[in-house]
Design an enzyme around this catalytic site. Sequence first.
Site, PDB file in Angstrom:
ATOM      1  N   HIS A  87      28.863  11.730  56.043  1.00 29.98           N
ATOM      2  CA  HIS A  87      29.585  10.509  56.405  1.00 29.98           C
ATOM      3  C   HIS A  87      29.409   9.506  55.270  1.00 29.98           C
ATOM      4  CE1 HIS A  87      31.378   7.621  59.289  1.00 29.98           C
ATOM      5  NE2 HIS A  87      30.703   6.757  58.552  1.00 29.98           N
ATOM      6  N   CYS A  88      30.528   9.064  54.706  1.00 36.86           N
ATOM      7  CA  CYS A  88      30.486   8.188  53.535  1.00 36.86           C
ATOM      8  C   CYS A  88      30.885   6.770  53.913  1.00 36.86           C
ATOM      9  CB  CYS A  88      31.427   8.730  52.456  1.00 36.86           C
ATOM     10  SG  CYS A  88      31.323   7.822  50.893  1.00 36.86           S
ATOM     11  N   LEU A  89      29.975   5.810  53.684  1.00 36.95           N
ATOM     12  CA  LEU A  89      30.267   4.417  54.005  1.00 36.95           C
ATOM     13  C   LEU A  89      31.338   3.844  53.076  1.00 36.95           C
ATOM     14  CD1 LEU A  89      26.658   3.053  54.661  1.00 36.95           C
ATOM     15  CD2 LEU A  89      28.389   3.670  56.356  1.00 36.95           C
ATOM     16  N   ARG A 131      34.382   4.795  54.705  1.00 37.76           N
ATOM     17  CA  ARG A 131      34.424   4.460  56.136  1.00 37.76           C
ATOM     18  C   ARG A 131      35.027   5.622  56.923  1.00 37.76           C
ATOM     19  NH1 ARG A 131      37.279   1.008  59.950  1.00 37.76           N
ATOM     20  NH2 ARG A 131      35.764  -0.011  61.273  1.00 37.76           N
ATOM     21  N   ASN A 132      34.570   6.814  56.555  1.00 39.52           N
ATOM     22  CA  ASN A 132      35.148   8.022  57.120  1.00 39.52           C
ATOM     23  C   ASN A 132      34.181   9.171  56.873  1.00 39.52           C
ATOM     24  OD1 ASN A 132      36.962   9.738  58.309  1.00 39.52           O
ATOM     25  ND2 ASN A 132      38.523   9.586  56.716  1.00 39.52           N
TER      26      ASN A 132
END
Length: 328
Positions: free
Chosen positions: A126-128, A131-132
């Site tokens: 999960h990559c900030l 945002r996905n």
Amino acid sequence: MGYCSGLTNLFKMVLLKFFQNGLQIFALLLMTQAQWLNWAIYKLSPSKLGYVQFALYGLMVFTYLFANVTPPGSPVTALFEPKINSQYMKRKDGMPRYCGKCLQYKADRTHHCSRCNSCVLRMDHHCLWFRNCIGFRNHKLFYLVCLYLTLYALTTVYSTFMAITKHFTAANGTISALYLIFWGSLFAFAFGLSIVMVAFTIYHTYLLLQNLTTLESMNSSWSKYAKSTQPFNVGLYNNWCQVMGSAPWFWFIPIRNSMGNGTVYPINPNALPYISTSEEKSETSHKKIPLPISYREDEWASDEEEYAMKSRRWNPHLGQFEWLDDIV
């Protein structure tokens, strides 16, 4: 008053969206500011590199936005059915993996993301910044953003260094303090970013070539496999094509052409049996298996019904209750 209240609510909504997407807006602003400074360098020192940087900037922004709005994929959207699709990753008892939070079966390489509150096909991480979740449907886009950003940072370091050197070494060349601050800041930022992104892109290229996700590379159970016995390692070229697509002329273009549907993957003929994780082992406990929606403890009509309900448990794989006495 109603007009003022509407404007206030609109302003609050805009602020909320801004803070929710703060990292994404910040990333786009950094890209745009860097391109503005690069274009200023191009105007003073025209070269073909300026057109290359502009093309990379366009690809970078488009792919970044595309990856942000592309869902990573889930077993529901892929219409996953374990009875039809043969799976390699199973629990120790031989049953298909099951998510007690999403109330659905897990396909191979599917994991539950607590931030997205859903299961993700071939979940990488999960990559900030996006945002996905990065998963089956947007993994290629994520990799291309990393690649474009790496090339952009390297070309920026080169063009900025050459522009500063040219103006300092010219016979009558002078450079204003303002340009020196701008170009010096851009050079320092691009140099630091290039070091980080080169290492990051090399790492993710290695994962693609080994057919590993970030989660799998960090999983203690997965680390017990050697390269020759890694279940999904089917050769460097085939591993690469699974994410980047089978057509080489589309590898570095931001289109979704990954192979398969995210639920079934080619298996290495030398693969060892699947090693269950601690999370999947705990799923065998009846306390972790969800009860059907219609079951509520506060709806018991009598003591006899209460005793009956406590003496059996719901089996989601069979779609019915099991008596605990029979199981024991």
